[in-house]
Write a protein that holds these residues in place. Structure first.
Motif: not given
Length: 318
Positions: A172-200
Motif C-alpha cells: 500500500e505504501h508502494i502504491a502511494k510512492a508511485f502515485t507521488a512519483l507519477l504526479s511529481g509530488q516528491l519530497p526534497p532530493p535525498g529524502s525518504w518517501i514516507t508518511m513520516g510517522k513512527a510505528v508507535c
C-alpha cells in the motif's frame, strides 16, 4: 506526451521487493499503463546488461534498485543505472541501509566461504573446492563470477535521490510512492518517501494513543519466552520492539500480529544512525540498568537492517 521510462534492478537482495511490487495487484496494472518499463532485471524480464549500457545517459526517468551492493556486478550495474536514470531510488531497506544481508560484514569473505562450502555437516567437499572468480574449462572456455565485496548500501556506491524502507516495502505504501512519483509530488532530493510517522504513532497497542503514558519495562523477554498479550504495548511487557524509531509506512503490521518491530522500515526522519537511536530508545524504556545485561545479541537486534550504513559498520575491523 511520452510515458515516463522506468528501470528496475535487483542487486544483493532476495527478490522480496519485486514481489511487493507485484502485490500491488490491480493497482500495478494502472501504474504499468502509465509507465514505459525499459529494464527489469534479473527477475521479471530477460533484459541484457548490454541493452541498459547502450541506452543514452539520462534517458530513463526513474530507476529503482533493490538489494544491497554485495559484489562487483552489483557495483557496476548500480553505476550504469546512475548514469542512465534522472532519478534513482533505493527501494527497500537493503538498498537504503544495507539490510539484513548486510550482517555478512561481521565476518570476512574467507570465513563465509569456508562456512558455506567446507565446514557444514551436510557439505560433501573433501577437496575443499571454493568458488573462483575465473576458471578455464577444457583448456579454452573461461568462466567468470563476480568478485565478492563487503555489503554496502546503495548510497555508499552512487548518489541516491530517494529512499523507500521496508523488508519488503508494504504494497500500500508502494502504491502511494508511485502515485507521488507519477504526479511529481516528491519530497526534497535525498529524502525518504514516507508518511513520516513512527510505528508507535500508528500502532493500536500504543498506550499513549489510549490516553495514558507508557510504563517502563521491568523485564526483558523474547517471544520464545511466551506470547505477548493481545493488545498490550510490547515494550511495556518487556519485548524489545523498535517501533519508537522505525518508520511506520507498513501501518505497524508486525505489532498487530503480536511480533515486535525489528526496524525494517528504516529510521524515522531526523535519525542519522538507526542503531544508536534504537539503543537509546530501548534504554529509556527499561526500569533499571541491570536489564541491559539481559538484551540478547545487541548487534543483531539494533543493527539488523542497517549495519553497513551505520557508525558501527563503517568502523568494524576484521
Amino acid at each position: 506526451m511520452s510515458k515516463p521510462k522506468l528501470a528496475y534492478y535487483l542487486a544483493g537482495g532476495c527478490g522480496g521487493c519485486d514481489i511487493a511490487v507485484v502485490d500491488l495487484s490491480e493497482a500495478l496494472v494502472d501504474v504499468a499503463l502509465q509507465l514505459d518499463i525499459v529494464f527489469w532485471a534479473p527477475t521479471v524480464a530477460d533484459a541484457k546488461y548490454k541493452d541498459l549500457e547502450a541506452m543514452p545517459d539520462g534517458s530513463i526517468d526513474v530507476g529503482l534498485i533493490s538489494g544491497n551492493i554485495r559484489n562487483s556486478e552489483h557495483e557496476h550495474i548500480a553505476k550504469v543505472m546512475r548514469q542512465k536514470c534522472k532519478v534513482l531510488i533505493a527501494f527497500g531497506i537493503c538498498a537504503s541501509c544495507g539490510g539484513i544481508k548486510g550482517l555478512v560484514n561481521l565476518h570476512t569473505t574467507e570465513q563465509l566461504l569456508d562456512k558455506a562450502y567446507i565446514n557444514t555437516f551436510s557439505t560433501d567437499n573433501p577437496e575443499k573446492v571454493l568458488p573462483q572468480t575465473t576458471v578455464v574449462v577444457d583448456g579454452k572456455y573461461e568462466l567468470t563470477l563476480p568478485t565478492l565485496m563487503d555489503a554496502r548500501a546503495l548510497d555508499q556506491v552512487v548518489k541516491v535521490d530517494y529512499y523507500i524502507g521496508g523488508c519488503p516495502p508494504y504494497h500500500e505504501h508502494i502504491a502511494k510512492a508511485f502515485t507521488a512519483l507519477l504526479s511529481g509530488q516528491l519530497p526534497p532530493p535525498g529524502s525518504w518517501i514516507t508518511m513520516g510517522k513512527a510505528v508507535c504513532e500508528v500502532c493500536d497497542r500504543n498506550p499513549v494513543l489510549k490516553g495514558r503514558p507508557k510504563k517502563l519495562a521491568t523485564e526483558v523477554k523474547r517471544t520464545i519466552d511466551g506470547a505477548p498479550s493481545e493488545d498490550g504495548c510490547l515494550l511495556e511487557e518487556g519485548y524489545l520492539c523498535l517501533g519508537p524509531v522505525t518508520q511506520g509506512d507498513c501501518g505497524a503490521k508486525c505489532p498487530s500480529a503480536n511480533i515486535p518491530c525489528r526496524g525494517c522500515g528504516g529510521p524515522i526522519p531526523g535519525v542519522k544512525d538507526f542503531g544508536l537511536r534504537a539503543i537509546s530508545a530501548i534504554a529509556s524504556m527499561l526500569d533499571n540498568e541491570e536489564l541491559v545485561d539481559k538484551i540478547p545479541d545487541p548487534v543483531h537486534l539494533f543493527y539488523r537492517y542497517t549495519l553497513p550504513s551505520s557508525f558501527l559498520g563503517k568502523r568494524i575491523k576484521r
